[in-house]
Design an enzyme around this catalytic site. Structure first.
Site, PDB file in Angstrom:
ATOM      1  N   ASP A 199      -7.721  -5.202  -0.010  1.00 17.92           N
ATOM      2  CA  ASP A 199      -8.387  -6.598  -1.362  1.00 17.92           C
ATOM      3  C   ASP A 199      -7.911  -8.089  -0.329  1.00 17.92           C
ATOM      4  O   ASP A 199      -8.262  -8.388  -1.648  1.00 17.92           O
ATOM      5  CB  ASP A 199      -7.799  -5.671  -2.239  1.00 17.92           C
ATOM      6  CG  ASP A 199      -8.585  -4.513  -2.780  1.00 17.92           C
ATOM      7  OD1 ASP A 199      -9.763  -4.461  -2.854  1.00 17.92           O
ATOM      8  OD2 ASP A 199      -7.411  -3.548  -3.989  1.00 17.92           O
ATOM      9  N   HIS A 204       0.913  -1.222   0.014  1.00 18.78           N
ATOM     10  CA  HIS A 204      -0.099   0.328   0.002  1.00 18.78           C
ATOM     11  C   HIS A 204       0.933   1.097   0.309  1.00 18.78           C
ATOM     12  O   HIS A 204       1.824   1.552   0.968  1.00 18.78           O
ATOM     13  CB  HIS A 204      -0.809   0.307   1.312  1.00 18.78           C
ATOM     14  CG  HIS A 204      -2.571   0.978   1.211  1.00 18.78           C
ATOM     15  ND1 HIS A 204      -2.444   2.104   1.593  1.00 18.78           N
ATOM     16  CD2 HIS A 204      -3.598   0.548   0.677  1.00 18.78           C
ATOM     17  CE1 HIS A 204      -2.882   2.969   1.213  1.00 18.78           C
ATOM     18  NE2 HIS A 204      -4.072   1.684   0.121  1.00 18.78           N
TER      19      HIS A 204
HETATM   20  N1  CMC Z   1       3.790  -7.408  -5.177  1.00 19.18           N
HETATM   21  C1  CMC Z   1       5.362  -7.579  -5.004  1.00 19.18           C
HETATM   22  N2  CMC Z   1       6.463  -6.453  -4.609  1.00 19.18           N
HETATM   23  C2  CMC Z   1       5.827  -5.586  -4.601  1.00 19.18           C
HETATM   24  C3  CMC Z   1       4.612  -5.501  -4.143  1.00 19.18           C
HETATM   25  C4  CMC Z   1       3.424  -6.477  -4.120  1.00 19.18           C
HETATM   26  N3  CMC Z   1       2.323  -6.376  -4.624  1.00 19.18           N
HETATM   27  N4  CMC Z   1       4.082  -4.369  -3.478  1.00 19.18           N
HETATM   28  C5  CMC Z   1       5.395  -3.582  -4.249  1.00 19.18           C
HETATM   29  N5  CMC Z   1       6.407  -4.201  -4.363  1.00 19.18           N
HETATM   30  C6  CMC Z   1       7.739  -4.328  -4.152  1.00 19.18           C
HETATM   31  C7  CMC Z   1       7.782  -3.087  -5.713  1.00 19.18           C
HETATM   32  O1  CMC Z   1       8.142  -3.531  -7.015  1.00 19.18           O
HETATM   33  C8  CMC Z   1       8.636  -1.705  -4.816  1.00 19.18           C
HETATM   34  O2  CMC Z   1      10.480  -3.066  -4.976  1.00 19.18           O
HETATM   35  P1  CMC Z   1      11.611  -2.384  -5.031  1.00 19.18           P
HETATM   36  O3  CMC Z   1      12.160  -1.454  -3.725  1.00 19.18           O
HETATM   37  O4  CMC Z   1      12.495  -3.535  -4.867  1.00 19.18           O
HETATM   38  O5  CMC Z   1      11.659  -1.696  -6.627  1.00 19.18           O
HETATM   39  C9  CMC Z   1       8.862  -1.752  -3.127  1.00 19.18           C
HETATM   40  O6  CMC Z   1       7.888  -3.149  -3.144  1.00 19.18           O
HETATM   41  C10 CMC Z   1       7.860  -0.986  -2.935  1.00 19.18           C
HETATM   42  O7  CMC Z   1       6.205  -0.989  -4.367  1.00 19.18           O
HETATM   43  P2  CMC Z   1       5.749   0.757  -5.022  1.00 19.18           P
HETATM   44  O8  CMC Z   1       5.811  -0.433  -6.527  1.00 19.18           O
HETATM   45  O9  CMC Z   1       7.167   1.881  -5.087  1.00 19.18           O
HETATM   46  O10 CMC Z   1       4.407   0.796  -3.976  1.00 19.18           O
HETATM   47  P3  CMC Z   1       3.938   1.638  -4.407  1.00 19.18           P
HETATM   48  O11 CMC Z   1       3.350   2.633  -3.135  1.00 19.18           O
HETATM   49  O12 CMC Z   1       3.870   2.230  -5.221  1.00 19.18           O
HETATM   50  O13 CMC Z   1       2.691   1.020  -4.592  1.00 19.18           O
HETATM   51  C11 CMC Z   1       0.660  -0.123  -4.613  1.00 19.18           C
HETATM   52  C12 CMC Z   1       1.543   0.460  -3.772  1.00 19.18           C
HETATM   53  C13 CMC Z   1      -0.288  -0.261  -3.658  1.00 19.18           C
HETATM   54  C14 CMC Z   1       0.267  -0.156  -6.071  1.00 19.18           C
HETATM   55  C15 CMC Z   1       1.657  -1.406  -5.076  1.00 19.18           C
HETATM   56  O14 CMC Z   1       2.062  -2.411  -3.588  1.00 19.18           O
HETATM   57  C16 CMC Z   1       1.157  -3.277  -5.919  1.00 19.18           C
HETATM   58  O15 CMC Z   1       0.023  -2.895  -7.186  1.00 19.18           O
HETATM   59  N6  CMC Z   1       0.265  -4.047  -5.009  1.00 19.18           N
HETATM   60  C17 CMC Z   1      -0.613  -5.013  -5.478  1.00 19.18           C
HETATM   61  C18 CMC Z   1      -1.989  -4.246  -5.860  1.00 19.18           C
HETATM   62  C19 CMC Z   1      -2.725  -4.812  -5.328  1.00 19.18           C
HETATM   63  O16 CMC Z   1      -3.243  -5.281  -4.392  1.00 19.18           O
HETATM   64  N7  CMC Z   1      -3.428  -3.028  -4.816  1.00 19.18           N
HETATM   65  C20 CMC Z   1      -4.297  -2.652  -3.964  1.00 19.18           C
HETATM   66  C21 CMC Z   1      -3.969  -1.498  -3.204  1.00 19.18           C
HETATM   67  S1  CMC Z   1      -5.039  -1.104  -1.097  1.00 19.18           S
HETATM   68  C22 CMC Z   1      -6.370  -0.619  -2.194  1.00 19.18           C
HETATM   69  C23 CMC Z   1      -6.764   0.149  -3.046  1.00 19.18           C
HETATM   70  O17 CMC Z   1      -5.834   1.544  -2.820  1.00 19.18           O
HETATM   71  O18 CMC Z   1      -7.605   0.620  -4.197  1.00 19.18           O
END
Ligand code: CMC
Length: 380
Positions: A315, A258
């Site tokens: 989720d 998140h």
């Molecule tokens: N599985 C594997 N690796 C992950 C995941 C995941 N679900 N989420 C983040 N990471 C890694 C990412 O690759 C990055 O790694 P590195 O630092 O080595 O490059 C690190 O963790 C930080 O991730 P980020 O993408 O910079 O984090 P963000 O804050 O930009 O993204 C997020 C947040 C929710 C989009 C992302 O965690 C994600 O895509 N999660 C899966 C989709 C999901 O469950 N979404 C629902 C969010 S909650 C409800 C809502 O808001 O609607």
């Protein structure tokens, strides 16, 4: 920096706190139903008994859909994604329910808001009936908000449908969990569109489109698809976690991570508890729930997830509950939208009443060429 000043929702991502208008999410889930929470978000205070009754009556009164609008559903392919239909139907409300002449603007907004909260529920149920090729079931004054939804979705003339009180409770709690989450992608979209003085229905339709993506509200659908695939392929929890750690696999552990929560999402805790309660009712075990719980255990103890503070988000468990209620996977994000609606509306109203009142217009850091001269076509 903060994109706005807002008094609606408080999130503390380090401590895992979520409050609507100062009330803790646990408190609201335990002691209120969705209609009361919608009222709280939109109007700022919880309703008293008389206000609650009046609001429920108004929601019932506004729940029918214009007959001509019903024919729209029939023109969509059966396989159309429900979110595309929901976005189109929401913006269409502005065509069917335009400005209301010379009534007081405050009252107009109140009516538009109530219509939206009530009719979106009817629209979602009608999308489902159309997908199934079945006749629409109109809302009834006899039922509460959530009972009405279940009845519109599942009532049949050939099989008796009994509304399960546990599903009503679950639906109320799930909608409350989704009702607001400050400046997330879809809410920011609603505020931005609203800042151009676009009408409420158009702004909410933009929020629905933003919610659709798998990184936002589409994640609940993606979680179930991931669990189903893993179950079919006989992947263990460790196999899934290993895949999610491989950067070039393009595979993320859906329902994890998140932007704001760097600890367990408080909504995921409630959803997990509710999921166990709902799934225990039948006495049968659900292999997908078992896999999800195992996956959580493996992931939260894995150094990759620990170092990046990745925990289950809202989720992760909600889809399993929707699935048990009978809602098809491709409609999960519509359920998220139904819950998020009062939040979107509250933010639209807040922006609208903000004395700053300027159109949203972020600046950018330009990274293209500075200045160039057009060359003759033959010389390019
Ligand atoms: N599985 C594997 N690796 C992950 C995941 C995941 N679900 N989420 C983040 N990471 C890694 C990412 O690759 C990055 O790694 P590195 O630092 O080595 O490059 C690190 O963790 C930080 O991730 P980020 O993408 O910079 O984090 P963000 O804050 O930009 O993204 C997020 C947040 C929710 C989009 C992302 O965690 C994600 O895509 N999660 C899966 C989709 C999901 O469950 N979404 C629902 C969010 S909650 C409800 C809502 O808001 O609607």
């Amino acid at each position: 920096t903060g994109s706005c000043t807002s008094g609606i929702c408080y999130v503390n991502g380090e401590q895992g706190i979520l409050r609507y208008r100062g009330y803790d999410i646990e408190d609201l889930v335990e002691n209120c139903d969705f209609v009361e929470v919608a009222y709280l978000l939109i109007k700022g205070e919880l309703p008293n008994t008389a206000e609650r009754r009046r609001y429920a009556e108004l929601l019932n009164k506004e729940s029918l859909l214009h007959h001509d609008m019903q024919s729209f559903f029939r023109s969509y392919p059966f396989k159309a994604h429900p979110m595309s239909v929901l976005a189109a139907m929401s913006v269409s409300l502005s065509a069917f329910y335009p400005e209301m002449g010379d009534i007081d603007p405050e009252l107009q907004v109140d009516l538009a808001v109530t219509r939206l909260v009530s009719k979106v529920r009817t629209i979602i149920a009608f999308i489902y009936r159309h997908m199934k090729g079945e006749d629409f079931v109109n809302p009834s004054y006899k039922y509460s908000y959530c009972e009405n939804f279940l009845n519109m979705m599942f009532k049949s003339s050939v099989i008796e449908y009994q509304i399960n009180p546990l599903y009503v409770k679950a639906l109320n709690q799930l909608l409350i969990l989704h009702a607001d989450h400050e400046q997330n992608c879809s809410t920011t979209a609603v505020r931005l569109i609203g800042s151009s003085d676009a009408n409420l229905y158009a702004s909410v339709s933009a929020g629905i489109c933003a919610l659709w993506g798998p990184k936002h509200g589409g994640a609940n659908q993606a979680v179930i698809e991931m669990l189903e695939l893993a179950h079919e392929q006989k992947w263990s929890a460790q196999d899934i976690v290993n895949k999610a750690k491989q950067k070039d696999s393009g595979f993320l552990l859906m329902g994890f991570g998140h932007r704001v929560y760097k600890t367990y999402d408080p909504r995921a805790k409630i959803a997990k508890r509710l999921c166990q309660e709902v799934l225990a009712e039948s006495g049968e075990t659900d292999p997908l729930l078992e896999l999800a719980m195992e996956l959580e255990e493996v992931a939260v103890n894995d150094s990759y997830f620990k170092e990046r503070s990745l925990y289950p988000n809202v989720d992760f468990y909600t889809g399993l509950i929707f699935r048990r209620i009978g809602i098809p996977t491709n409609m999960f994000t519509c359920m998220f939208a139904m819950g998020r609606l009062p939040g979107w509306i509250a933010h639209w109203l807040e922006w609208n009443k903000d004395p700053y009142g300027k159109i949203g217009r972020p600046r950018q850091v330009y990274s293209g060429p500075y200045v160039r001269k057009v060359q003759n076509l033959n010389d390019r």
